[in-house]
Enzyme design. Structure first.
Site, PDB file in Angstrom:
ATOM      1  N   HIS A  94     -49.770 -15.765  61.825  1.00  0.00           N
ATOM      2  CA  HIS A  94     -50.172 -16.740  60.804  1.00  0.00           C
ATOM      3  C   HIS A  94     -49.018 -17.608  60.323  1.00  0.00           C
ATOM      4  O   HIS A  94     -47.869 -17.171  60.254  1.00  0.00           O
ATOM      5  CB  HIS A  94     -50.902 -16.071  59.638  1.00  0.00           C
ATOM      6  CG  HIS A  94     -50.091 -15.098  58.828  1.00  0.00           C
ATOM      7  ND1 HIS A  94     -49.334 -15.497  57.758  1.00  0.00           N
ATOM      8  CD2 HIS A  94     -49.952 -13.755  58.907  1.00  0.00           C
ATOM      9  CE1 HIS A  94     -48.756 -14.429  57.208  1.00  0.00           C
ATOM     10  NE2 HIS A  94     -49.114 -13.359  57.890  1.00  0.00           N
ATOM     11  N   ASP A  96     -49.076 -19.359  57.323  1.00  0.00           N
ATOM     12  CA  ASP A  96     -48.903 -19.422  55.865  1.00  0.00           C
ATOM     13  C   ASP A  96     -48.020 -18.282  55.360  1.00  0.00           C
ATOM     14  O   ASP A  96     -47.857 -17.256  56.018  1.00  0.00           O
ATOM     15  CB  ASP A  96     -50.262 -19.403  55.153  1.00  0.00           C
ATOM     16  CG  ASP A  96     -51.100 -18.180  55.498  1.00  0.00           C
ATOM     17  OD1 ASP A  96     -51.181 -17.821  56.687  1.00  0.00           O
ATOM     18  OD2 ASP A  96     -51.651 -17.560  54.563  1.00  0.00           O
ATOM     19  N   ASP A 128     -42.720 -12.092  57.574  1.00  0.00           N
ATOM     20  CA  ASP A 128     -44.181 -12.237  57.450  1.00  0.00           C
ATOM     21  C   ASP A 128     -44.549 -13.718  57.492  1.00  0.00           C
ATOM     22  O   ASP A 128     -44.552 -14.371  56.485  1.00  0.00           O
ATOM     23  CB  ASP A 128     -44.639 -11.595  56.144  1.00  0.00           C
ATOM     24  CG  ASP A 128     -46.139 -11.658  55.951  1.00  0.00           C
ATOM     25  OD1 ASP A 128     -46.853 -11.872  56.934  1.00  0.00           O
ATOM     26  OD2 ASP A 128     -46.590 -11.530  54.804  1.00  0.00           O
ATOM     27  N   GLU A 162     -53.989 -16.799  56.161  1.00  0.00           N
ATOM     28  CA  GLU A 162     -54.087 -15.336  56.276  1.00  0.00           C
ATOM     29  C   GLU A 162     -53.886 -14.649  54.932  1.00  0.00           C
ATOM     30  O   GLU A 162     -54.502 -13.632  54.647  1.00  0.00           O
ATOM     31  CB  GLU A 162     -53.064 -14.820  57.291  1.00  0.00           C
ATOM     32  CG  GLU A 162     -53.296 -13.377  57.731  1.00  0.00           C
ATOM     33  CD  GLU A 162     -52.736 -12.335  56.779  1.00  0.00           C
ATOM     34  OE1 GLU A 162     -53.286 -11.232  56.708  1.00  0.00           O
ATOM     35  OE2 GLU A 162     -51.744 -12.623  56.067  1.00  0.00           O
ATOM     36  N   GLU A 163     -53.032 -15.224  54.102  1.00  0.00           N
ATOM     37  CA  GLU A 163     -52.693 -14.567  52.833  1.00  0.00           C
ATOM     38  C   GLU A 163     -53.788 -14.736  51.773  1.00  0.00           C
ATOM     39  O   GLU A 163     -53.707 -14.144  50.710  1.00  0.00           O
ATOM     40  CB  GLU A 163     -51.361 -15.116  52.286  1.00  0.00           C
ATOM     41  CG  GLU A 163     -50.180 -14.963  53.230  1.00  0.00           C
ATOM     42  CD  GLU A 163     -49.704 -13.519  53.378  1.00  0.00           C
ATOM     43  OE1 GLU A 163     -50.305 -12.624  52.754  1.00  0.00           O
ATOM     44  OE2 GLU A 163     -48.740 -13.302  54.130  1.00  0.00           O
ATOM     45  N   ASP A 189     -48.633  -8.240  62.709  1.00  0.00           N
ATOM     46  CA  ASP A 189     -48.478  -8.619  61.299  1.00  0.00           C
ATOM     47  C   ASP A 189     -48.317  -7.396  60.397  1.00  0.00           C
ATOM     48  O   ASP A 189     -48.549  -7.464  59.198  1.00  0.00           O
ATOM     49  CB  ASP A 189     -49.692  -9.457  60.866  1.00  0.00           C
ATOM     50  CG  ASP A 189     -49.443 -10.171  59.555  1.00  0.00           C
ATOM     51  OD1 ASP A 189     -48.266 -10.278  59.147  1.00  0.00           O
ATOM     52  OD2 ASP A 189     -50.419 -10.611  58.919  1.00  0.00           O
ATOM     53  N   HIS A 384     -43.527 -10.193  51.380  1.00  0.00           N
ATOM     54  CA  HIS A 384     -43.889 -10.481  49.986  1.00  0.00           C
ATOM     55  C   HIS A 384     -42.792 -10.068  48.985  1.00  0.00           C
ATOM     56  O   HIS A 384     -43.014 -10.112  47.786  1.00  0.00           O
ATOM     57  CB  HIS A 384     -45.227  -9.818  49.596  1.00  0.00           C
ATOM     58  CG  HIS A 384     -46.379 -10.240  50.478  1.00  0.00           C
ATOM     59  ND1 HIS A 384     -47.680 -10.147  50.089  1.00  0.00           N
ATOM     60  CD2 HIS A 384     -46.410 -10.779  51.720  1.00  0.00           C
ATOM     61  CE1 HIS A 384     -48.466 -10.581  51.072  1.00  0.00           C
ATOM     62  NE2 HIS A 384     -47.710 -10.969  52.064  1.00  0.00           N
TER      63      HIS A 384
END
Ligand SMILES: [Zn+2]
Length: 408
Positions: A94, A96, A128, A162-163, A189, A384
């Site tokens: 992903h 994003d 990520d 995705e987030e 991921d 994150h």
């Protein structure tokens, strides 16, 4: 012999690999739901990168989204044709990222000014999902450079959103009917620090928004209002305790083995210290073992809210922002699981373990369609967090695993 050639070809591109990841980190791609402009600018940069690789075909599947300046959420697929097109090897990553959070906690470098330190690339989105995204591109680039045709057509999917639930990302691609039952899907991921963990199952997910309404007033006269913040906090603590006590089963197949219930985002309330808030909003992120019924959890959450309403006179509204019931796990004997185990043994010389995690990757959407999907990568689990980084060694070694998979 072929593997040795592949490995040394990847090693020789190390500098290019790291520079390319750093270029992408410089361009934030935050979803509008998280206050960003989406992935369009990053996707433009990605296109420039992909065009130099020599893919056979590149396709665009933009999803319309009025909330972002470009009005679209980009999804890109790059194909490298193989000996067979009947079953294709997909690597789904992903574009994003999540917002950087409190920037003062970023002590190594600023979130969007990537830097290399101790063999790590620091920056938001480095691990990520930048690491795997770049690893998938350079795996294919290596095969192309060496003139190796993969066994199956390789399809690299670079998705948006995705987030924030994947509605404009992988779900949009699935709606186009792009995936077939025989396809082999890798979603790099999630993973562990030595690359030995292959995820084939996940927990159910529940995002709750708890809105408490009282009555705003001057802080010197609490008797004239109703402090929503106090009620909201007390409720959140009680909810946290109830969920952990009532839903406490452990299943060692999963990592972590128990359900998780976490109070996370707290919304701003009043602007001054001397105002008693009339509104309070807190969110919960819950990852729940498949044994439990989400409706029962919601029911308990609402009953507890009613109890607090009765006790305090405040109103507590529970909104469900996301609810996903864990799909049936990927069969541990499916082709992609066997192949990936084999590739990990060859590249890493370690014995992989198959199990479940908290979930929340694109893998779930494939499992829902009963297409076998594995979630795997080699990461220190920095996603994150402030000072997020990707280890260059992991990036290179994961690229080797992907290239190896393509030839099996
Ligand atoms: Zn991710």
């Amino acid at each position: 012999m072929q593997f040795q050639n592949i490995f040394s070809e990847i090693e020789s591109q190390k500098n290019d690999v790291t520079q390319t990841l750093m270029e992408l980190i410089r361009i934030p791609a935050i979803a509008p739901g998280n206050g960003g402009e989406g992935e369009s600018k990053k996707a433009e940069k990605l296109m420039q990168i992909l065009e130099t690789v020599g893919f056979d075909k590149i396709e665009h599947y933009d999803a319309e989204d009025e909330r972002v300046p470009s009005k679209k959420r980009p999804n890109i697929i790059a194909y490298y044709y193989g000996e067979s097109n009947a079953e294709r090897l997909w690597i789904v990553t992903h574009l994003d990222i999540v917002p950087p959070g409190d920037e003062s906690l970023w002590t190594v470098t600023k979130p969007f000014e990537p830097t290399i330190k101790d063999g790590r690339i620091y920056g938001r989105g480095s691990e990520d999902n930048g690491q795997s995204l770049i690893a998938s591109i350079f795996a294919v680039k290596t095969l192309i450079n060496l003139g190796i045709k993969p066994k199956r057509t390789m399809a690299l999917a670079f998705v948006a959103d995705e987030e924030q639930g994947s509605l404009y990302g992988i779900q949009h691609l699935i709606k186009q009917g792009l995936f077939k039952k025989d396809d082999l899907i890798v979603v790099p991921d999630s993973g562990n620090e030595n690359g030995s963990f292959i995820e084939v199952a996940e927990k159910s997910g529940l995002w709750l928004k708890v809105c408490t309404t009282g009555k705003q007033t001057h802080a010197s006269r609490p008797d004239k209002g109703l402090n929503a913040h106090r009620v909201g906090m007390e409720y959140a603590v009680a909810l946290d305790k109830m969920l952990h006590e009532k839903y406490s089963i452990k299943d060692e197949y999963f990592d972590p083995p128990q359900s998780t219930f976490e109070p996370t985002k707290k919304e701003n309330n009043v602007d001054a210290v001397n105002i008693i808030p009339g509104e309070d909003v807190v969110h919960f992120d819950c990852r729940i073992l498949p044994n439990y019924d989400l409706n029962q959890i919601l029911n308990d959450t609402n009953l507890l809210a009613e109890e607090f309403e009765g006790k305090t006179g405040a109103k507590i509204k529970i909104e469900v922002l996301q609810k996903s019931v864990a799909p049936k796990p990927t069969d541990v004997n499916s082709k992609i699981v066997i192949m990936l185990q084999d590739a990990i043994r060859k590249v890493r010389g370690i014995e992989p373990k198959v199990g479940g995690i908290g979930g929340g990757t694109c893998g779930a959407f494939f499992r829902k369609m009963e297409i076998p999907a594995v979630v795997w990568s080699t990461i220190d689990e920095m996603a994150h967090q402030p000072n997020e980084y990707a280890k260059i060694e992991n990036l290179i070694d994961d690229a080797k695993v992907f290239a190896c998979l393509a030839t099996m």
